[in-house]
Scaffold this motif. Structure first.
Motif, PDB file in Angstrom:
ATOM      1  N   LEU A 179       0.838  -1.195   0.000  1.00  0.00           N
ATOM      2  CA  LEU A 179       0.000   0.000   0.000  1.00  0.00           C
ATOM      3  C   LEU A 179       0.870   1.241   0.000  1.00  0.00           C
ATOM      4  N   ASN A 180       0.511   2.219  -0.847  1.00  0.00           N
ATOM      5  CA  ASN A 180       1.193   3.514  -0.887  1.00  0.00           C
ATOM      6  C   ASN A 180       0.299   4.573  -0.262  1.00  0.00           C
ATOM      7  N   PRO A 181       0.878   5.616   0.310  1.00  0.00           N
ATOM      8  CA  PRO A 181       0.038   6.702   0.827  1.00  0.00           C
ATOM      9  C   PRO A 181      -0.705   7.410  -0.295  1.00  0.00           C
ATOM     10  N   VAL A 182      -1.874   7.894   0.017  1.00  0.00           N
ATOM     11  CA  VAL A 182      -2.723   8.573  -0.963  1.00  0.00           C
ATOM     12  C   VAL A 182      -2.475  10.069  -0.875  1.00  0.00           C
ATOM     13  N   ALA A 183      -2.393  10.727  -2.016  1.00  0.00           N
ATOM     14  CA  ALA A 183      -2.158  12.176  -2.056  1.00  0.00           C
ATOM     15  C   ALA A 183      -3.306  12.919  -1.377  1.00  0.00           C
ATOM     16  N   PRO A 184      -3.036  14.105  -0.820  1.00  0.00           N
ATOM     17  CA  PRO A 184      -4.075  14.820  -0.063  1.00  0.00           C
ATOM     18  C   PRO A 184      -5.313  15.156  -0.888  1.00  0.00           C
ATOM     19  N   LYS A 185      -5.135  15.514  -2.161  1.00  0.00           N
ATOM     20  CA  LYS A 185      -6.265  15.940  -2.985  1.00  0.00           C
ATOM     21  C   LYS A 185      -6.600  14.911  -4.062  1.00  0.00           C
ATOM     22  N   ALA A 186      -6.304  13.646  -3.777  1.00  0.00           N
ATOM     23  CA  ALA A 186      -6.520  12.624  -4.797  1.00  0.00           C
ATOM     24  C   ALA A 186      -8.006  12.417  -5.086  1.00  0.00           C
ATOM     25  N   GLN A 187      -8.846  12.472  -4.052  1.00  0.00           N
ATOM     26  CA  GLN A 187     -10.255  12.174  -4.253  1.00  0.00           C
ATOM     27  C   GLN A 187     -10.923  13.231  -5.125  1.00  0.00           C
ATOM     28  N   ARG A 188     -10.594  14.499  -4.913  1.00  0.00           N
ATOM     29  CA  ARG A 188     -11.231  15.547  -5.705  1.00  0.00           C
ATOM     30  C   ARG A 188     -10.739  15.565  -7.142  1.00  0.00           C
ATOM     31  N   LYS A 189      -9.596  14.912  -7.416  1.00  0.00           N
ATOM     32  CA  LYS A 189      -9.069  14.871  -8.769  1.00  0.00           C
ATOM     33  C   LYS A 189      -9.563  13.662  -9.564  1.00  0.00           C
ATOM     34  N   VAL A 190     -10.358  12.801  -8.939  1.00  0.00           N
ATOM     35  CA  VAL A 190     -10.915  11.662  -9.674  1.00  0.00           C
ATOM     36  C   VAL A 190     -11.979  12.183 -10.630  1.00  0.00           C
ATOM     37  N   PRO A 191     -11.842  11.933 -11.930  1.00  0.00           N
ATOM     38  CA  PRO A 191     -12.847  12.451 -12.880  1.00  0.00           C
ATOM     39  C   PRO A 191     -14.191  11.787 -12.669  1.00  0.00           C
TER      40      PRO A 191
END
Length: 1175
Positions: free
Chosen positions: A610-622
């Protein structure tokens, strides 16, 4: 007539005035609403009368009623009627009521335009003044548009009272009608030099408010504001001007060099703390903007820090807060200057004001280093033990985590110490930041592989002592504190990294024995999921027959313990439990069938890193096409009044009602003692309630009659705590029961788990100091050996931290975000370039570009007198110079421009430091073409001939422009095209306005420019090399210049000039050095590229952009992907700075260009050149 007048006076005498209304409201406190309703009816009757005095009295009373919360919008017409009165006292009442009750959407405002225009033009200055004051409160877009010209006329009034109010009102006009800013700006600028100080101060306030949101549009006013700052004694106006300079300095670094001296003088001389604070703020902004060009500014920083220390040590809490706030700004650029005052900052942590303590915490965030991190965190934890207030303690915990985790855990040298700190924080009482600690525990364990064994060990201990997070409520039920969120991280870490556990069976047993069902639902779900991971690891580890038998027993226990969770009220827990139970049943069947590959199949469920998830990854999901997140999945059923309200049985869809919720809530293993105790106590209460009441009454009487019993005061007896003490049973009657505790009671000491690492660090420092002293004594004998030992002691290699973070495909961390300014902000429309006229202006005929510096060496131009008298005598030079000055003054006066106010000329007064200069050689190409320009002395021709001539001239200029562009692409040098008549040109003088970082190289006796010893006839051409000295070659330089020359005609010589702008791009200092893919990747991987920039270009393909960047900017293509959608370029600056460019084609056809450089400003300068090139 006399009777009517007498009747009106009697009505005025009998009516209530404002004083009567206020007195009546005070006397009718019990029936205030009824009394005011009666007064409103009387006011309505007064408004129907014809006497304007009676109406004005009624409107005055309405104004008071509006102040106490009553709506008077129904009286809009009557208010306007009083506003139109010719008497000033009545007019003032009307405008007061209008300013209180009218707003921009009031419908009756359309009736006031002509009336307000009439009042503005009144000869009585007080009529106009009250109109201006009232209009500022309710002006809307229509009124601003219709009255803008009238208000601009008042700016030139002879009365300072009117000018001051008109200037202030213009700000509201600009907000409502932004188109008025451009025509009104020249007059507003004139008011800055108004002889009246009130008008001058009003103009400063208006312009400062306009420049607060859009400072770049007011940069040209810097000379005027500088003059006001150095001459004014008004502290409030100085504060406004200094704040404006603080906003302008980042836009023009040369401005900072002029400001540093007067600001320093003000800091030394002023006694006003507000002015001192603003001066320090602006000095900080100045030093930040000129930090690259002014190395010797440590004295100014020390002065600011010393003054701020005085503010922080002051007894006034406001001054102390402002001092800490300004100190945090200095900390960003000069941390060493602030770190010297660490003792003062730590003292502020004990201040009684919480806001000051929080500011001190912000300062500590920037003062940490690898050497003092452990010491600062220890002091903060000790301070947390003594601190009061849950909110402040939570802020302390958050700040400790921010300090340790900043810059990707850059300052942490021992992650074992940090895990110990987090465990100590989780065990502190009275905190509500359990989710923050849990997040950090998981993040550190994931990103630092070397710390996982130690972290897993500590999390196993947390699970063993999980009952320490349990508390009993008032009703006796078991609950958990908010710090139980740490158990979420503990269970997840132990399950995910179970391979590091020494005894996974013991951890699984601890999880099963804990009161899981009392925990929140999301923690229960994680417990269930990670129980499966632990069992999978136990199953894989079982090799002997005994271990396999224990694994079978563990399987049956898990099935039994997880079954109650299938009836949980939490859907997530219910789903996880159902999945786990069915998986365990399948495993049991496979084991009974003798399947040998059960372990591998079970382990495949939990494989993968598992890798850490970027802070704004969810809002960047199209968002997928066709998905509406706001739409109902199932249409809601209509509500009916006949349906009964939901009761406790409404959750029967999740669990059976027959199940005892108290049994399920209180646990299922190891809780029999608690259940029996509670059951016995409840039975005893029900059976002997009367007997206990009699016993309490007897105890109360005994205590009251006992003279040796310390009785509480009367006030304490009335308090609930005292009564509860009296009602408590006697100590000998309280039954003593044995409690079966899973964890033995221990007295907690003040020593934390992390203290041993701090002591170890101190012992290392002590040994290092002793080695230093020993190396000094034995310097001659063991110099090399001791130095090597010292280096080994000081250098601490921290574990590697994983920096990769998961992001959706195509997303970037550096994607631009919104600037945060709302779309309805009126200042958006005021972002107007005031230096550019509103009408389209004819483009200049001069184009400029530069050759690289190494192409042509600097050539010194020799001046010699020719035989035909081109140079002329001294009298001719003096006459030519006088003619030139007169012509410049004439042009300046015709344009309405004061040369002293020109920003470039004003800033070029001091060239600054000229060290470390680089020379750029330009070739000046002069072309003189014969045109049909008419002589100004000849009579004016008719309109038809003028029109034809203008059309021919425009066509010819377009053709000449195209030819010039083609010639410039072939010959990369400066070209200046001038059009004049077919006469001889001589006595040419080339001059530019030097900037702080670029100047023209002149001769020893050439102060006004470089004289060019050439003559040009019609259709002739000459190339002249000129040298420029550039101090900072990593930025673009814009220079303004003038070429003066003499034209020889039949009537003698005439002096003329040509103004131009010269741009020196930083790309001329770039060299396309060869670069391999590995070297390029190594440069990008290093953390030595602080300069970053990005643009998006439209309408240009990638191949064309690469071709132009390689040819015109001296860049080399390093790599291009196989799909042809992205490419990397490299170039090296002459000062050995790296420049890396990435060009990438977007799906929408746009071209994104990213730049990184080892110099902070190099990337942004080159990216700006690319933007202009592809525009």
């Amino acid at each position: 007539m006399a009777l009517t007048k007498l009747k009106g006076n009697l009505e005025r005498i009998l009516d209530k005035n404002l004083a009567d209304l206020v007195r009546g409201i005070r006397n009718n406190k019990e029936n205030e609403v009824k009394y005011i309703a009666q007064c409103i009816e009387e006011i309505k009757a007064e408004l129907k009368q014809e006497n304007i005095a009676v109406k004005a009295n009624a409107v005055a009373k309405l104004s008071y009623l509006q102040m106490i919360g009553y709506d008077i919008s129904w009286a809009g017409f009557n208010i306007i009627e009083v506003m139109s009165s010719n008497k000033f006292t009545f007019k003032r009442i009307g405008y007061l009521a209008a300013s209180q009750s009218f707003h921009q959407d009031t419908e009756v405002l359309m009736l006031t335009t002509n009336m307000i225009r009439k009042d503005l033009s009144s000869q009585n200055q007080y009529d106009a003044g009250v109109t201006l004051s009232g209009l500022a409160c309710f002006i809307n877009q229509d009124l601003a548009r219709d009255l803008a010209n009238d208000l601009m006329t008042l700016l030139s009034s002879t009365k300072p009272y009117i000018r001051k109010k008109a200037v202030l009102l213009m700000y509201k006009v600009f907000l409502s009608f932004p188109d008025a800013l451009r025509p009104a700006f020249p007059r507003l600028k004139e008011k800055l030099e108004d002889p009246d100080p009130g008008v001058q101060s009003a103009a400063v306030n208006v312009i400062c408010e306009l420049a607060r949101k859009n400072p770049k549009n007011y940069l040209s006013l810097a000379p005027i504001f500088f003059k006001l700052m150095t001459s004014s004694t008004n502290n409030w106006m100085l504060i406004k001007i200094i704040k404006l300079f603080g906003a302008l300095t980042p836009l023009e670094p040369r401005l900072g060099k002029k400001l540093i001296e007067p600001l320093t003088n003000l800091i030394h001389s002023t006694s006003a703390m507000s002015l001192l604070y603003e001066c320090i703020n602006t000095v900080i902004a100045v030093l930040i903007s000129i930090s690259t060009g002014m190395p010797s500014h440590s004295a100014s920083i020390q002065l600011c820090v010393q003054k701020l220390r005085i503010l922080i040590e002051d007894s006034d809490q406001n001054l102390k807060y402002l001092g800490l706030l300004a100190m945090s700004k200095i900390l960003k650029t000069h941390p060493k200057s602030v770190q010297a005052h660490k003792d003062l900052i730590l003292l502020c942590l004990d201040d009684k004001d919480e806001s000051i303590r929080l500011r001190a915490l912000d300062l500590l965030y920037g003062m940490v280093s690898k050497k003092n991190l452990m010491e600062i965190v220890k002091k903060l934890m000790v301070h947390m033990d003594r601190a009061e207030g849950t909110q402040y303690r939570d802020e302390l915990l958050s700040k400790i985590i921010e300090i340790c985790s900043q810059d990707n855990y850059h300052f942490i040298t021992s992650f074992e110490w940090y895990i110990s700190v987090l465990v100590d924080l989780s065990r502190m009482e009275g905190l509500r930041q359990g989710h923050v600690v849990a997040s950090q525990l998981m993040d550190v364990t994931i990103r630092v592989p070397a710390i996982r064994p130690f972290s897993v060990e500590q999390m196993a201990l947390l699970l063993e002592t999980s009952s320490g997070f349990a508390v009993r409520g008032i009703t006796g039920q078991v609950a958990f504190s908010s710090m139980c969120e740490v158990l979420y991280a503990a269970a997840w870490i132990c399950g995910e990294f179970a391979s590091h556990l020494k005894e996974p069976e013991a951890v699984l047993e601890c999880v099963l024995k804990s009161k899981v069902t009392v925990l929140p639902g999301h923690i229960q779900a994680v417990f269930i999921h990670n129980l499966m991971k632990l069992y999978a690891h136990i199953l894989r580890k079982a090799s002997t027959t005994e271990e396999k038998e224990r694994a079978r027993q563990t399987l049956s226990v898990l099935q039994e313990r997880l079954t109650p969770f299938m009836q949980s009220a939490d859907l997530e827990v219910q789903e996880r439990a159902s999945t786990a139970v069915h998986v365990l049943k399948v495993i049991s069947k496979l084991q009974d069938a003798g399947e040998a590959d059960v372990v591998n199949e079970l382990m495949q469920l939990f494989q993968g890193e598992l890798n850490p998830v970027a802070p704004k990854a969810q809002r960047k999901v199209p968002l997928p096409d066709g998905l509406d997140l706001d739409a109902w999945i199932n249409e809601p059923e209509p509500e009916s009044d006949d349906e009964p309200k939901a009761d406790k049985g409404s959750l029967d869809i999740f669990y059976k009602t027959s199940t005892s919720m108290s049994d399920f809530r209180d646990g299922y293993q190891g809780e029999s003692v608690y259940e029996e105790t509670e059951h016995m106590q409840s039975e005893d209460v029900r059976q002997s309630a009367a007997r206990q009441q009699v016993r309490r009454e007897a105890l109360r009487v005994e205590q009251a009659n006992n003279p040796h019993y310390l009785k509480a005061s009367s006030q304490a007896r009335r308090s609930p705590s005292a009564s509860s003490q009296l009602l408590s049973p006697a100590s000998e009657e309280i039954p003593v029961m044995s409690i079966n505790l899973s964890v033995p009671l221990q007295v907690s000491t003040s020593k934390k788990l992390s203290d041993k690492y701090l002591e170890l660090e101190r012992s290392k420092e002590a040994s290092s100091d002793s080695k230093k002293h020993r190396s000094k004594r034995d310097k001659k004998k063991k110099k090399k050996k001791d130095s090597s030992d010292e280096e080994e002691t000081v250098q601490i290699v921290a574990p590697q931290v994983i920096s990769t973070m998961e992001l959706p495909e195509g997303a970037r961390l550096s994607d631009s975000e919104d600037d945060g300014r709302p779309q309805t902000d009126p200042h958006r429309a005021l972002n107007i370039d005031l230096d550019t006229p509103s009408y389209p202006k004819e483009k200049p005929v001069m184009r400029a570009s530069l050759e690289p510096a190494m192409s042509t060496p600097p050539t010194k131009i020799k001046k010699s007198k020719s035989k035909n008298g081109i140079e002329g005598s001294k009298e001719e030079k003096a006459r030519r110079k006088k003619t030139k000055q007169e012509k410049e003054e004439k042009v300046a006066s015709s344009k309405g421009v004061n040369l002293n106010d020109d920003l470039d000329f004003w800033l070029s007064a001091s060239n600054g430091n000229e060290s470390k200069e680089k020379k750029v050689v330009t070739k000046t190409e002069m072309t003189v073409e014969e045109t049909a320009t008419s002589d100004p002395k000849k009579p004016v021709k008719n309109k038809k001939e003028k029109k034809e001539k203008k059309e021919k001239k425009s066509k010819k200029e377009k053709r000449e422009k195209k030819d010039t562009q083609d010639r410039d692409e072939q010959n990369n040098h400066l070209s200046e095209n001038t059009t004049t008549r077919s006469k001889m040109i001589h006595s040419m003088n080339f001059n530019v306005v030097d900037s702080a970082n670029a100047r023209l190289c002149r001769g020893q006796h050439e102060q006004d420019g470089v004289e060019l010893p050439h003559q040009l006839a019609g259709q002739s051409r000459v190339e002249i090399p000129l040298a420029f000295a550039v101090m900072d070659s990593t930025m673009v330089h814009q220079l303004r210049g003038v070429l003066t020359y003499m034209t020889q005609g039949e009537n003698g010589s005439v002096s003329e000039k040509l103004d131009f702008k010269l741009q020196i791009p930083c790309s001329v200092f770039l060299a396309s050095d060869p670069m391999s893919n590995d070297q390029f990747a190594e440069i990008l991987a290093s953390q030595e590229l602080p300069g970053k920039a990005k643009i998006l270009c439209e309408g240009i393909p990638l191949t064309q952009a690469l071709d132009r960047a390689s040819r015109e900017l001296n860049m080399r293509l390093v790599e291009m992907d196989s799909s042809g959608t992205s490419a990397s370029l490299y170039s090296r600056h002459l000062s050995d700075h790296h420049l890396c460019i990435l060009m990438k084609s977007q799906a929408d056809g746009r071209l994104s260009i990213y730049g990184k450089s080892s110099h902070p400003s190099l990337a942004s300068s080159v990216i700006e050149e690319l933007r202009q090139m592809f525009a």
